[in-house]
Design an enzyme around this catalytic site. Structure first.
Site, PDB file in Angstrom:
ATOM      1  N   SER A 125       0.834  -1.197   0.000  1.00 19.01           N
ATOM      2  CA  SER A 125       0.000   0.000   0.000  1.00 19.01           C
ATOM      3  C   SER A 125       0.869   1.248   0.000  1.00 19.01           C
ATOM      4  O   SER A 125       2.003   1.234   0.520  1.00 19.01           O
ATOM      5  CB  SER A 125      -0.853  -0.020   1.276  1.00 19.01           C
ATOM      6  N   TYR A 149      -1.759  -0.704  10.929  1.00 21.09           N
ATOM      7  CA  TYR A 149      -2.031  -1.311   9.618  1.00 21.09           C
ATOM      8  C   TYR A 149      -0.848  -1.066   8.673  1.00 21.09           C
ATOM      9  O   TYR A 149      -0.318  -1.996   8.060  1.00 21.09           O
ATOM     10  CB  TYR A 149      -3.316  -0.730   9.014  1.00 21.09           C
ATOM     11  N   LYS A 153       2.302  -3.587   6.743  1.00 22.29           N
ATOM     12  CA  LYS A 153       2.726  -3.623   5.333  1.00 22.29           C
ATOM     13  C   LYS A 153       4.241  -3.405   5.234  1.00 22.29           C
ATOM     14  O   LYS A 153       4.925  -4.096   4.474  1.00 22.29           O
ATOM     15  CB  LYS A 153       1.990  -2.564   4.506  1.00 22.29           C
TER      16      LYS A 153
HETATM   17  P1  NAD Z   1     -10.859  -6.836   1.446  1.00 19.53           P
HETATM   18  O1  NAD Z   1     -11.029  -6.781   2.903  1.00 19.53           O
HETATM   19  O2  NAD Z   1     -12.025  -6.556   0.568  1.00 19.53           O
HETATM   20  O3  NAD Z   1     -10.212  -8.229   1.004  1.00 19.53           O
HETATM   21  C1  NAD Z   1      -9.340  -8.954   1.846  1.00 19.53           C
HETATM   22  C2  NAD Z   1      -9.830 -10.389   1.891  1.00 19.53           C
HETATM   23  O4  NAD Z   1      -8.964 -11.165   2.719  1.00 19.53           O
HETATM   24  C3  NAD Z   1     -11.239 -10.526   2.473  1.00 19.53           C
HETATM   25  O5  NAD Z   1     -12.018 -11.301   1.586  1.00 19.53           O
HETATM   26  C4  NAD Z   1     -11.033 -11.245   3.801  1.00 19.53           C
HETATM   27  O6  NAD Z   1     -12.129 -12.067   4.135  1.00 19.53           O
HETATM   28  C5  NAD Z   1      -9.758 -12.031   3.528  1.00 19.53           C
HETATM   29  N1  NAD Z   1      -8.955 -12.357   4.708  1.00 19.53           N
HETATM   30  C6  NAD Z   1      -8.518 -11.522   5.686  1.00 19.53           C
HETATM   31  N2  NAD Z   1      -7.794 -12.195   6.579  1.00 19.53           N
HETATM   32  C7  NAD Z   1      -7.747 -13.491   6.161  1.00 19.53           C
HETATM   33  C8  NAD Z   1      -7.159 -14.676   6.681  1.00 19.53           C
HETATM   34  N3  NAD Z   1      -6.462 -14.680   7.810  1.00 19.53           N
HETATM   35  N4  NAD Z   1      -7.314 -15.820   6.002  1.00 19.53           N
HETATM   36  C9  NAD Z   1      -8.038 -15.856   4.852  1.00 19.53           C
HETATM   37  N5  NAD Z   1      -8.623 -14.779   4.327  1.00 19.53           N
HETATM   38  C10 NAD Z   1      -8.485 -13.606   4.981  1.00 19.53           C
HETATM   39  O7  NAD Z   1      -9.665  -5.820   1.075  1.00 19.53           O
HETATM   40  P2  NAD Z   1      -9.205  -5.262  -0.344  1.00 19.53           P
HETATM   41  O8  NAD Z   1      -9.606  -3.844  -0.416  1.00 19.53           O
HETATM   42  O9  NAD Z   1      -9.587  -6.186  -1.418  1.00 19.53           O
HETATM   43  O10 NAD Z   1      -7.631  -5.292  -0.115  1.00 19.53           O
HETATM   44  C11 NAD Z   1      -6.844  -6.397  -0.493  1.00 19.53           C
HETATM   45  C12 NAD Z   1      -5.433  -6.168  -0.029  1.00 19.53           C
HETATM   46  O11 NAD Z   1      -4.961  -4.922  -0.566  1.00 19.53           O
HETATM   47  C13 NAD Z   1      -5.288  -6.053   1.492  1.00 19.53           C
HETATM   48  O12 NAD Z   1      -4.099  -6.702   1.877  1.00 19.53           O
HETATM   49  C14 NAD Z   1      -5.187  -4.559   1.724  1.00 19.53           C
HETATM   50  O13 NAD Z   1      -4.442  -4.258   2.874  1.00 19.53           O
HETATM   51  C15 NAD Z   1      -4.468  -4.091   0.467  1.00 19.53           C
HETATM   52  N6  NAD Z   1      -4.751  -2.692   0.128  1.00 19.53           N
HETATM   53  C16 NAD Z   1      -6.056  -2.280  -0.013  1.00 19.53           C
HETATM   54  C17 NAD Z   1      -6.322  -0.933  -0.301  1.00 19.53           C
HETATM   55  C18 NAD Z   1      -7.745  -0.434  -0.419  1.00 19.53           C
HETATM   56  O14 NAD Z   1      -7.968   0.770  -0.301  1.00 19.53           O
HETATM   57  N7  NAD Z   1      -8.733  -1.283  -0.678  1.00 19.53           N
HETATM   58  C19 NAD Z   1      -5.268  -0.028  -0.474  1.00 19.53           C
HETATM   59  C20 NAD Z   1      -3.963  -0.488  -0.348  1.00 19.53           C
HETATM   60  C21 NAD Z   1      -3.713  -1.832  -0.043  1.00 19.53           C
END
Ligand code: NAD
Ligand code: UDP
Length: 359
Positions: A125, A149, A153
């Site tokens: 991120s 958080y 990362k």
């Molecule tokens: P999200 O919460 O929609 O998706 C994450 C998924 O991981 C969910 O389906 C959740 O159920 C699953 N999960 C969490 N912990 C788990 C575990 N221990 N075992 C199995 N499954 C698990 O989030 P997103 O927006 O799709 O983000 C995906 C990744 O991208 C994350 O790592 C997030 O930190 C990173 N990210 C997201 C953003 C954003 O703004 N959406 C920005 C930068 C980075």
């Protein structure tokens, strides 16, 4: 290729599943559905007309993860989305964040190492850059985050770097996303936050659909074009396509590298509100409130490394971001709750639910 996707039912994961399937890849999804719904994966199947294996499993459960790797001997690479992602929540419950994000990644890497699967694309991120005011942000900008958080990362990137250094067979791409927004153009998958959205775009779209009364704009005296905060919003489909480019890279090279995935252009909160009003043909009521603690005035990427080294660049602008978000929100006012799926229920044929593999 066969790609295992952790967190594949989530917002970015589900859009990436679509792009991978459309590209002819075989996918296996592992998700514990702690922040997503299985229905998202039904919709992925509906969009692509393809089926795939889904494991309702937690990354922290090493035994279960080993069984998944034993059952699927042909995994070529892993895309690791699974993690908790809410900044405010991470301040309130840091242990949950360190445990889930760090331990989950450690378990995953241990099992990958055991089964000699050493190609990894990791969801990082822009938050790893902390509160920098130097823009555009390049991958060489100093790392350091301001909340638990973000620190997960930064720590995971360091751990992955150490793994790649210790064993030159590993190949890892860390993708530093800027501000993912938008939805698939079908209107079938999109962002489905629990409760009150923390992020700007889902908040605006919930105001537009009548779920919330007005948007609060955090701060109007930043040193920006119109006084409101500026961010690099990136369409989730462009982001998903970036993962395919990163996969090409990790299967062709060794070592670890990090790439910014953003558009390189900053948009203010007011500009986003206006773009959404145009796309949805709706007025978004708003009022200005105090700045949100910890927010920086301006944050946008220098995405040129992803351009030159991955052959990737964002193609969709604010109009598509807002139109696609609005289509998703309008058709699914309560997210993946099937009862409220209004438009597509009539228009698309019934589809069989995806096959579930509970190990
Ligand atoms: P999200 O919460 O929609 O998706 C994450 C998924 O991981 C969910 O389906 C959740 O159920 C699953 N999960 C969490 N912990 C788990 C575990 N221990 N075992 C199995 N499954 C698990 O989030 P997103 O927006 O799709 O983000 C995906 C990744 O991208 C994350 O790592 C997030 O930190 C990173 N990210 C997201 C953003 C954003 O703004 N959406 C920005 C930068 C980075
Ligand atoms: N923002 C806002 N009201 C909201 C949510 C966000 O004014 O309800 C502003 C926020 O201050 C920032 C921009 O919108 O300037 C993007 O915020 P978001 O939380 O989506 O992303 P981040 O700040 O994490 O990059």
């Amino acid at each position: 290729m066969t790609i295992l996707i952790t967190g594949g039912a989530g917002y970015i994961g589900s859009h990436t599943c679509v792009e991978l399937l459309n590209n002819g890849e075989t996918i296996i999804v592992v998700d514990n559905f702690s922040n997503s719904k299985p229905e998202a994966l039904n919709r992925v199947q509906q969009i692509t007309g393809k089926t795939f294996r889904i494991y309702d499993a937690d990354l922290l459960d090493k035994k279960q993860l080993r069984e998944i790797f034993l059952e699927n001997e042909d995994i070529d690479a892993v895309i690791h989305f699974a993690g908790l992602k809410a900044v405010g929540e991470s301040v309130a419950v840091p242990l949950s964040y360190y445990r889930n994000n760090i331990n989950g990644t450690l378990v995953l890497c241990e099992v990958m190492q055991e089964f000699t699967v050493k190609n990894l694309v990791f969801s990082s991120s822009a938050t790893v850059y902390g509160a920098t005011d130097q823009v555009p942000i390049t991958e060489n900008s100093p790392l350091g985050s301001t909340n638990p958080y973000g620190r997960t990362k930064v720590m995971i990137e360091q751990i992955l770097g150490d793994i790649a250094f210790a064993d030159p067979d590993w190949s890892i791409a860390s993708l530093r996303y800027f501000n993912p927004v938008g939805a698939h153009e079908s209107g079938l998958i999109g962002e489905d936050p629990h409760g009150i959205p923390n992020n700007l775009m889902p908040f605006i779209s919930q105001v537009a659909v009548g779920k919330r009364e007005e948007l609060h704009i955090f701060g109007r005296e930043y040193n920006t074009r119109d006084g409101t905060g500026v961010r690099d919003y990136i369409h989730v489909v462009d982001l998903a396509k970036g993962h395919l480019k990163a996969l090409e890279k990790v299967t062709a090279m060794k070592g670890m590298d990090a790439y910014n995935l953003g558009t390189g252009k900053g948009l203010s909160v007011l500009e986003m509100v206006m773009a959404f009003e145009n796309a949805a043909n709706k007025t978004i009521p708003f009022r200005f409130t105090e700045p949100r603690p910890g927010d920086v005035a301006v944050c946008y990427a220098d995405p040129s490394k992803a351009g030159s080294q991955l052959g990737w660049q964002a193609e969709r602008g604010p109009e598509a971001m807002c139109k696609d978000t609005w289509r998703w929100q309008r058709n699914n006012p309560s997210g993946y709750d099937r009862k409220t799926l209004t438009v597509y229920k009539e228009k698309t044929p019934r589809h069989e639910p995806v096959e579930f593999f509970n190990s």
